[in-house]
Enzyme design. Sequence first.
Site, PDB file in Angstrom:
ATOM      1  CG  ASP A  82      -1.859   1.135   1.307  1.00 39.62           C
ATOM      2  OD1 ASP A  82      -2.355   1.549   0.249  1.00 39.62           O
ATOM      3  OD2 ASP A  82      -2.143   1.611   2.428  1.00 39.62           O
ATOM      4  CG  HIS A  83      -0.321   4.917   0.382  1.00 41.39           C
ATOM      5  ND1 HIS A  83      -0.710   5.967  -0.420  1.00 41.39           N
ATOM      6  CD2 HIS A  83      -1.413   4.583   1.118  1.00 41.39           C
ATOM      7  CE1 HIS A  83      -1.983   6.257  -0.181  1.00 41.39           C
ATOM      8  NE2 HIS A  83      -2.425   5.426   0.744  1.00 41.39           N
ATOM      9  CG  ASP A 104       0.639   7.385  -3.372  1.00 41.22           C
ATOM     10  OD1 ASP A 104       0.338   8.140  -4.320  1.00 41.22           O
ATOM     11  OD2 ASP A 104       0.353   7.621  -2.188  1.00 41.22           O
ATOM     12  CG  HIS A 205      -6.401   4.461  -0.777  1.00 42.90           C
ATOM     13  ND1 HIS A 205      -5.047   4.459  -0.521  1.00 42.90           N
ATOM     14  CD2 HIS A 205      -6.563   3.653  -1.860  1.00 42.90           C
ATOM     15  CE1 HIS A 205      -4.424   3.703  -1.404  1.00 42.90           C
ATOM     16  NE2 HIS A 205      -5.331   3.204  -2.233  1.00 42.90           N
ATOM     17  N   GLY A 207     -11.346   3.786   3.988  1.00 40.34           N
ATOM     18  CA  GLY A 207     -12.651   3.157   4.172  1.00 40.34           C
ATOM     19  C   GLY A 207     -13.260   3.388   5.536  1.00 40.34           C
ATOM     20  CG  ASN A 227      -6.862   0.536   0.747  1.00 42.68           C
ATOM     21  OD1 ASN A 227      -7.258  -0.396   0.051  1.00 42.68           O
ATOM     22  ND2 ASN A 227      -5.746   1.180   0.483  1.00 42.68           N
TER      23      ASN A 227
END
Length: 278
Positions: A82-83, A104, A205, A207, A227
């Site tokens: 992630d990211h 990202d 993203h 969530g 996410n």
Amino acid sequence: MKLVNGFDLMNYAQKHNYILPAFNTTDLEMTYAIAKGLIEAELPGYIQISSNNLRLSNPYIISRIAQDAVKEAETPVGLHLDHGKSFEDVKECVDAGFTSIMIDASHLPYEENIKECRRAAEYCHFYGIPVEAELGALRGKEEDIVNESDSKTDPDMVADFVERTGCDTLAVSIGNVHGLCLNPQIDIPLLKQIHQVSSVPLVLHGGSGIPKEVIWEAKKYGLIKINYGSDLRKEYIRTFGEAYETNHNEHDVIHLSVAAVENVSRRAKELVMMINEN
């Protein structure tokens, strides 16, 4: 079951009409808790970790922990970066056995964003790994990065961005936010516009805090992945915080760690079941 390839996981979700939750981990306890929640719910999803959180370990350690956490599972679970903040992070995670990747570069100018995403996609696709890219920017705090601007995804840029980056999913900014301190204001009409011009599934993203009814509506417009980080981290920290407030001499780390795993896994189970009720 082994960790599942990201393409296979998305195909499985589309076949069975699931939304895939992606739960952020930091360490061993969080990783086992997330896997436990998904397995108990008998629903698919991702364990994911950001480049920032990898400072506490490294991709190889997290990969080995995740592999062990799902070894008895019959539920499909992927391991996602992630990211991802650099090509080097992307490469190291693919090499370590991650089954899905996000690069990202959304903080960069448009053409540089495309260039960085394309480079990551070419490397990942060589190994059969899908790539998530981001167009737009979310307000709020993502770990130690604070963004006060709200740059929603421009539908007029989506088709060009997806085609030129070669991304397989697109993270969008439609009023979703990072963290629990801001209220998300999801723009479903904007999501619908984006879906109409995007050739790939969409990702939200931030969530935590989005009502389930909004998520169910978003599902109609290409949402495949959402996410969650703050919800689970809050449960983890609350476990230790309440114990300390009860007894300032509390020092039973293993007891509290086991309790934290139970609390986080319960919340992960609740969330994956909630988003897939409809």
